[in-house]
Scaffold this motif. Structure first.
Motif, short mmCIF file in Angstrom:
data_model
loop_
_atom_site.label_atom_id
_atom_site.label_comp_id
_atom_site.label_asym_id
_atom_site.label_seq_id
_atom_site.Cartn_x
_atom_site.Cartn_y
_atom_site.Cartn_z
N HIS A 5 -12.09 -46.17 2.22
CA HIS A 5 -12.53 -47.56 2.11
C HIS A 5 -11.57 -48.38 2.98
CE1 HIS A 5 -12.25 -51.58 0.21
NE2 HIS A 5 -13.48 -51.38 -0.21
N ALA A 6 -12.03 -48.83 4.13
CA ALA A 6 -11.17 -49.58 5.05
C ALA A 6 -11.75 -50.97 5.26
CB ALA A 6 -11.05 -48.86 6.38
N GLU A 7 -10.94 -51.99 4.95
CA GLU A 7 -11.34 -53.36 5.23
C GLU A 7 -10.74 -53.73 6.58
OE1 GLU A 7 -10.52 -57.68 3.38
OE2 GLU A 7 -11.57 -56.26 2.07
N LEU A 8 -11.61 -54.11 7.50
CA LEU A 8 -11.20 -54.42 8.87
C LEU A 8 -11.44 -55.90 9.14
CD1 LEU A 8 -13.13 -51.44 10.54
CD2 LEU A 8 -10.79 -51.43 9.68
N THR A 9 -10.39 -56.61 9.52
CA THR A 9 -10.53 -58.01 9.89
C THR A 9 -10.46 -58.09 11.41
OG1 THR A 9 -9.46 -58.67 7.83
CG2 THR A 9 -9.61 -60.34 9.56
N ILE A 10 -11.50 -58.65 11.98
CA ILE A 10 -11.67 -58.71 13.43
C ILE A 10 -11.34 -60.12 13.93
CG2 ILE A 10 -13.36 -58.39 15.30
CD1 ILE A 10 -12.56 -55.85 13.56
N VAL A 11 -10.78 -60.21 15.12
CA VAL A 11 -10.49 -61.51 15.72
C VAL A 11 -11.81 -62.29 15.80
CG1 VAL A 11 -9.69 -62.68 17.81
CG2 VAL A 11 -8.57 -60.57 17.06
N LEU A 40 -20.67 -48.72 8.35
CA LEU A 40 -19.96 -49.96 8.66
C LEU A 40 -20.85 -51.11 8.21
CD1 LEU A 40 -17.50 -51.30 10.12
CD2 LEU A 40 -18.99 -51.43 12.14
N VAL A 41 -20.31 -52.01 7.38
CA VAL A 41 -21.07 -53.16 6.91
C VAL A 41 -20.24 -54.43 7.15
CG1 VAL A 41 -22.52 -51.93 5.26
CG2 VAL A 41 -20.32 -52.80 4.53
N LEU A 52 -15.57 -50.50 6.23
CA LEU A 52 -15.87 -49.19 6.79
C LEU A 52 -15.70 -48.16 5.68
CD1 LEU A 52 -16.38 -47.10 9.03
CD2 LEU A 52 -13.91 -47.21 9.54
N LEU A 53 -16.77 -47.42 5.41
CA LEU A 53 -16.73 -46.34 4.44
C LEU A 53 -16.93 -45.04 5.20
CD1 LEU A 53 -19.04 -47.91 1.72
CD2 LEU A 53 -16.55 -47.82 1.72
N VAL A 54 -16.04 -44.08 4.96
CA VAL A 54 -16.15 -42.79 5.61
C VAL A 54 -16.03 -41.70 4.56
CG1 VAL A 54 -15.25 -41.24 7.39
CG2 VAL A 54 -15.08 -43.72 7.71
N GLY A 55 -16.99 -40.79 4.53
CA GLY A 55 -16.93 -39.65 3.62
C GLY A 55 -16.17 -38.51 4.26
N TRP A 56 -15.19 -37.98 3.53
CA TRP A 56 -14.37 -36.86 3.99
C TRP A 56 -14.43 -35.75 2.95
CZ3 TRP A 56 -12.31 -37.13 8.77
CH2 TRP A 56 -12.12 -38.38 9.34
N VAL A 89 -6.51 -49.74 3.89
CA VAL A 89 -7.21 -48.48 3.64
C VAL A 89 -6.83 -47.92 2.28
CG1 VAL A 89 -7.59 -46.13 4.47
CG2 VAL A 89 -7.27 -47.99 6.11
N THR A 90 -7.86 -47.57 1.50
CA THR A 90 -7.69 -46.88 0.22
C THR A 90 -8.72 -45.76 0.15
OG1 THR A 90 -9.11 -48.54 -0.83
CG2 THR A 90 -6.74 -48.87 -1.04
N HIS A 91 -8.57 -44.90 -0.83
CA HIS A 91 -9.47 -43.75 -0.97
C HIS A 91 -10.05 -43.69 -2.38
CE1 HIS A 91 -6.85 -42.74 2.42
NE2 HIS A 91 -7.93 -42.17 2.90
#
Length: 102
Positions: A5-11, A40-41, A52-56, A89-91
């Motif tokens: 679970h990644a929170e991305l802050t964009i310029v 990506l939402v 960003l959610l990524v399955g691992w 980022v957290t999991h």
């Protein structure tokens, strides 16, 4: 399965460029051993913020194998210039799921 679970802050103002760069960056993530899927939402209230959610397969597939690989450098090289700050980022482990839209 572990979900990154990644929170991305964009310029602000660079969202379209980030989304285009994300397409290239995702190609690197998708080649990583243990990668399963990604989503990506974009946040409605703060359009410069993305989730960003990524399955691992395992947490180590992300935190050790991917992050120490050239694929991680390719990912960051594609998208990092658009970040307003470091991603948070957290999991998580999948506890329950219903039919999700594609």
């Amino acid at each position: 399965m572990v979900i990154e679970h990644a929170e991305l802050t964009i310029v602000p103002g660079r969202e379209a460029a980030f989304e285009k760069a994300f397409t290239l960056g995702h190609q690197a993530i998708a080649k990583a051993p243990g990668y399963q899927w990604a989503r990506l939402v974009r946040q409605v209230e703060k359009p410069s913020t993305y989730l960003l959610l990524v399955g691992w397969e395992t947490i180590e597939a992300h935190t050790v194998e991917f992050r120490k690989s050239d694929l991680f450098r390719q990912w960051r090289g594609a998208v990092a210039e658009h970040f307003a700050g470091p991603p948070s980022v957290t999991h998580y482990e999948n506890s329950w799921e219903t039919g999700l839209p594609t």
